[in-house]
Design a protein around this motif. Sequence first.
Motif, mmCIF file in Angstrom:
data_model
loop_
_atom_site.group_PDB
_atom_site.id
_atom_site.type_symbol
_atom_site.label_atom_id
_atom_site.label_comp_id
_atom_site.label_asym_id
_atom_site.label_seq_id
_atom_site.Cartn_x
_atom_site.Cartn_y
_atom_site.Cartn_z
ATOM 1 N N PHE A 9 0.776 -1.175 -0.194
ATOM 2 C CA PHE A 9 -0.262 -0.190 0.126
ATOM 3 C C PHE A 9 0.804 1.132 0.392
ATOM 4 N N ILE A 10 0.165 2.244 -0.646
ATOM 5 C CA ILE A 10 1.202 3.821 -1.239
ATOM 6 C C ILE A 10 0.514 4.679 0.205
ATOM 7 N N GLY A 11 0.348 5.006 0.812
ATOM 8 C CA GLY A 11 -0.642 5.289 1.983
ATOM 9 C C GLY A 11 -1.129 4.323 2.555
ATOM 10 N N ALA A 12 -1.201 4.575 3.955
ATOM 11 C CA ALA A 12 -1.299 3.789 4.315
ATOM 12 C C ALA A 12 -2.633 4.638 5.448
ATOM 13 N N GLY A 13 -4.196 5.103 5.366
ATOM 14 C CA GLY A 13 -4.275 6.243 5.357
ATOM 15 C C GLY A 13 -6.148 5.322 5.695
ATOM 16 N N ASN A 14 -7.214 5.746 5.582
ATOM 17 C CA ASN A 14 -8.511 5.344 5.805
ATOM 18 C C ASN A 14 -9.297 3.726 5.495
ATOM 19 N N MET A 15 -8.506 4.492 3.719
ATOM 20 C CA MET A 15 -8.996 3.691 2.707
ATOM 21 C C MET A 15 -7.789 2.155 3.156
ATOM 22 N N CYS A 37 3.104 1.973 3.497
ATOM 23 C CA CYS A 37 3.938 2.822 3.431
ATOM 24 C C CYS A 37 3.319 4.236 3.746
ATOM 25 N N ASP A 38 3.646 5.144 4.818
ATOM 26 C CA ASP A 38 2.898 6.215 5.254
ATOM 27 C C ASP A 38 4.076 7.592 5.081
ATOM 28 N N ILE A 39 3.966 8.584 4.907
ATOM 29 C CA ILE A 39 4.789 9.608 5.724
ATOM 30 C C ILE A 39 4.194 9.948 6.889
ATOM 31 N N ALA A 72 -2.809 4.433 -2.707
ATOM 32 C CA ALA A 72 -3.976 4.680 -1.804
ATOM 33 C C ALA A 72 -3.803 6.459 -0.864
ATOM 34 N N VAL A 73 -3.656 7.302 -1.807
ATOM 35 C CA VAL A 73 -3.099 8.576 -1.436
ATOM 36 C C VAL A 73 -4.255 9.259 -2.030
ATOM 37 N N LYS A 74 -4.485 10.918 -1.560
ATOM 38 C CA LYS A 74 -4.792 11.506 -2.013
ATOM 39 C C LYS A 74 -4.537 11.680 -3.729
ATOM 40 N N PRO A 75 -6.013 12.662 -4.548
ATOM 41 C CA PRO A 75 -5.270 12.953 -5.735
ATOM 42 C C PRO A 75 -4.119 13.480 -5.561
ATOM 43 N N GLU A 79 1.132 12.295 -7.888
ATOM 44 C CA GLU A 79 1.657 12.542 -8.680
ATOM 45 C C GLU A 79 3.546 11.927 -7.901
ATOM 46 N N VAL A 80 3.617 12.421 -6.589
ATOM 47 C CA VAL A 80 4.598 12.199 -6.195
ATOM 48 C C VAL A 80 4.585 11.091 -6.055
ATOM 49 N N ALA A 81 3.689 10.532 -5.187
ATOM 50 C CA ALA A 81 3.995 8.652 -5.066
ATOM 51 C C ALA A 81 4.208 7.981 -5.907
ATOM 52 N N SER A 97 -5.089 1.855 -8.316
ATOM 53 C CA SER A 97 -4.919 3.230 -8.143
ATOM 54 C C SER A 97 -6.629 3.409 -7.371
ATOM 55 N N ILE A 98 -7.016 3.767 -6.510
ATOM 56 C CA ILE A 98 -8.236 4.356 -6.346
ATOM 57 C C ILE A 98 -8.690 5.915 -5.379
ATOM 58 N N ALA A 99 -7.641 6.393 -6.082
ATOM 59 C CA ALA A 99 -7.041 7.879 -6.051
ATOM 60 C C ALA A 99 -8.502 8.493 -7.145
ATOM 61 N N ALA A 100 -9.606 8.667 -6.503
ATOM 62 C CA ALA A 100 -10.227 9.868 -7.476
ATOM 63 C C ALA A 100 -10.010 10.091 -7.866
ATOM 64 N N GLY A 101 -11.191 10.179 -9.546
ATOM 65 C CA GLY A 101 -10.575 11.089 -10.778
ATOM 66 C C GLY A 101 -9.291 11.035 -10.734
ATOM 67 N N MET A 121 -13.128 2.788 -8.359
ATOM 68 C CA MET A 121 -13.995 4.098 -7.564
ATOM 69 C C MET A 121 -14.420 3.334 -6.432
ATOM 70 N N PRO A 122 -13.573 3.123 -4.865
ATOM 71 C CA PRO A 122 -14.595 2.844 -3.843
ATOM 72 C C PRO A 122 -15.363 3.489 -3.260
ATOM 73 N N ASN A 123 -15.628 3.143 -1.603
ATOM 74 C CA ASN A 123 -16.763 4.383 -1.364
ATOM 75 C C ASN A 123 -17.083 4.245 -0.008
ATOM 76 N N ALA A 124 -17.064 4.922 0.971
ATOM 77 C CA ALA A 124 -16.968 5.389 2.166
ATOM 78 C C ALA A 124 -17.609 4.304 3.308
ATOM 79 N N PRO A 125 -18.722 3.225 2.726
ATOM 80 C CA PRO A 125 -18.564 1.920 3.270
ATOM 81 C C PRO A 125 -17.567 1.104 3.574
HETATM 82 N N1 LIG Z 1 -12.156 8.036 1.554
HETATM 83 C C1 LIG Z 1 -13.330 7.077 0.883
HETATM 84 O O1 LIG Z 1 -14.685 7.787 1.429
HETATM 85 C C2 LIG Z 1 -12.859 7.279 -0.386
HETATM 86 C C3 LIG Z 1 -14.104 7.185 -1.694
HETATM 87 C C4 LIG Z 1 -13.226 6.888 -2.708
HETATM 88 C C5 LIG Z 1 -11.854 6.643 -2.844
HETATM 89 N N2 LIG Z 1 -11.300 7.168 -2.201
HETATM 90 C C6 LIG Z 1 -10.135 7.703 -2.195
HETATM 91 O O2 LIG Z 1 -8.828 6.972 -1.732
HETATM 92 C C7 LIG Z 1 -7.744 7.646 -1.814
HETATM 93 C C8 LIG Z 1 -7.245 7.210 -0.041
HETATM 94 O O3 LIG Z 1 -8.431 8.214 0.662
HETATM 95 P P1 LIG Z 1 -8.409 8.078 2.645
HETATM 96 O O4 LIG Z 1 -9.307 8.737 3.057
HETATM 97 O O5 LIG Z 1 -7.826 6.472 2.822
HETATM 98 O O6 LIG Z 1 -7.050 9.230 2.527
HETATM 99 P P2 LIG Z 1 -5.976 9.615 4.030
HETATM 100 O O7 LIG Z 1 -7.041 9.097 4.814
HETATM 101 O O8 LIG Z 1 -5.598 10.865 3.772
HETATM 102 O O9 LIG Z 1 -5.247 8.200 3.238
HETATM 103 C C9 LIG Z 1 -3.801 8.507 2.821
HETATM 104 C C10 LIG Z 1 -2.752 8.410 3.772
HETATM 105 O O10 LIG Z 1 -1.374 8.156 2.541
HETATM 106 C C11 LIG Z 1 -0.142 9.823 3.160
HETATM 107 N N3 LIG Z 1 0.562 9.829 2.056
HETATM 108 C C12 LIG Z 1 0.698 11.024 1.163
HETATM 109 N N4 LIG Z 1 1.749 11.456 0.836
HETATM 110 C C13 LIG Z 1 1.905 9.961 0.641
HETATM 111 C C14 LIG Z 1 3.149 9.369 0.016
HETATM 112 N N5 LIG Z 1 4.005 9.662 -1.341
HETATM 113 N N6 LIG Z 1 3.763 8.232 0.404
HETATM 114 C C15 LIG Z 1 2.994 7.633 1.174
HETATM 115 N N7 LIG Z 1 2.049 7.727 2.336
HETATM 116 C C16 LIG Z 1 1.556 9.422 1.103
HETATM 117 C C17 LIG Z 1 -1.111 10.312 3.608
HETATM 118 O O11 LIG Z 1 -0.468 11.565 4.740
HETATM 119 P P3 LIG Z 1 -0.975 12.916 4.677
HETATM 120 O O12 LIG Z 1 -2.307 12.418 5.691
HETATM 121 O O13 LIG Z 1 0.005 13.619 5.369
HETATM 122 O O14 LIG Z 1 -0.855 13.460 3.414
HETATM 123 C C18 LIG Z 1 -2.375 9.885 4.411
HETATM 124 O O15 LIG Z 1 -1.878 9.687 4.879
HETATM 125 C C19 LIG Z 1 -7.714 8.948 -2.457
HETATM 126 O O16 LIG Z 1 -6.918 9.183 -3.256
HETATM 127 C C20 LIG Z 1 -9.511 9.329 -2.922
HETATM 128 O O17 LIG Z 1 -9.967 9.596 -3.549
HETATM 129 C C21 LIG Z 1 -11.797 7.216 -1.069
#
Ligand SMILES: NC(=O)c1ccc[n+]([C@@H]2O[C@H](COP(=O)([O-])OP(=O)(O)OC[C@H]3O[C@@H](n4cnc5c(N)ncnc54)[C@H](OP(=O)(O)O)[C@@H]3O)[C@@H](O)[C@H]2O)c1
Length: 271
Positions: A9-15, A37-39, A72-75, A79-81, A97-101, A121-125
Amino acid sequence: MLQGRTIGFIGAGNMAEAMIRGLLEAKLVTAEQLLACDIIEARRRDIDQRYGVRTVAEGRDVAAKASILILAVKPQDMEVALKAIAPSVDQAKTVISIAAGTPIAFIAERLPAKARIVRVMPNAPALVLAGAAGIARGEHATAEDLQVAEAIFAAVGKAVVVEEKHLDAVTGLSGSGPAYVFLFIEALADAGVKMGLTREVAKLLAAQTVLGAAKMLLESGRHPAELKDMVASPGGTTIAGLHALERGGLRGTLMEAVEAATDRSRELGKR
Ligand SMILES: NC(=O)c1ccc[n+]([C@@H]2O[C@H](COP(=O)([O-])OP(=O)(O)OC[C@H]3O[C@@H](n4cnc5c(N)ncnc54)[C@H](OP(=O)(O)O)[C@@H]3O)[C@@H](O)[C@H]2O)c1
């Protein structure tokens, strides 16, 4: 299909966390097959402690080790990821990739030629393992890549395969849909309160009714109109309520909501 493969996983946030949880609960993989990985250091620690998943700070370390990469980073961070993983991406890896848009073309331009890309394109549930996702295959992704993505997203809900051009409609329907349903539930609860129920009771009844109706539909496989007819008896309460909804134009309003969100998704994707 996921046997012997490492998912990174590139980005270890909510999704990403939801997917890690779903994959482990469904026993599709073991924690040893996952890497994230996550920053943010605290995020890495959380994921490691909660799930026993190895975490690293750098995206390039995940990309070097994993054969399936989940972006799984924000859109705005894509670029950086992508820059971090590009040197390790070859034709043996699956990139999801799950980045919206963010179009497949945007990702492909930043990765080596013929990268196997799948866009979802996933969703919040998905956070409660009841998500709904649309999956689209990139030009060089294989049938197996698609199956891998389907298996991963089936672990956090339901997944359907669509053409990439339809992901805007998926965004307008299931991506934005949870917000429409929250509003619907809130309105039902308000109505219950107006009719004398307590807020707590009204909210519970409203939410459970939506959950139960959706469950009935999915489990029976029947047409919604058929189920609606089943609960509306002649001269009864339900048909009186349905009449009020039709008079208020609920059907047309919902269609307009999905259309407006789809149009907005198209507009944002052009930027
Ligand atoms: N949540 C939803 O309901 C939903 C629905 C559809 C699609 N999505 C898509 O899913 C993706 C993730 O959403 P999320 O809600 O899980 O976001 P999130 O919780 O913000 O998770 C992203 C994580 O990645 C970290 N990050 C940012 N840049 C990075 C990098 N270059 N290398 C490693 N880690 C990095 C972020 O740190 P920082 O916080 O410091 O930036 C954050 O901890 C998004 O692209 C979104 O469009 C989400």
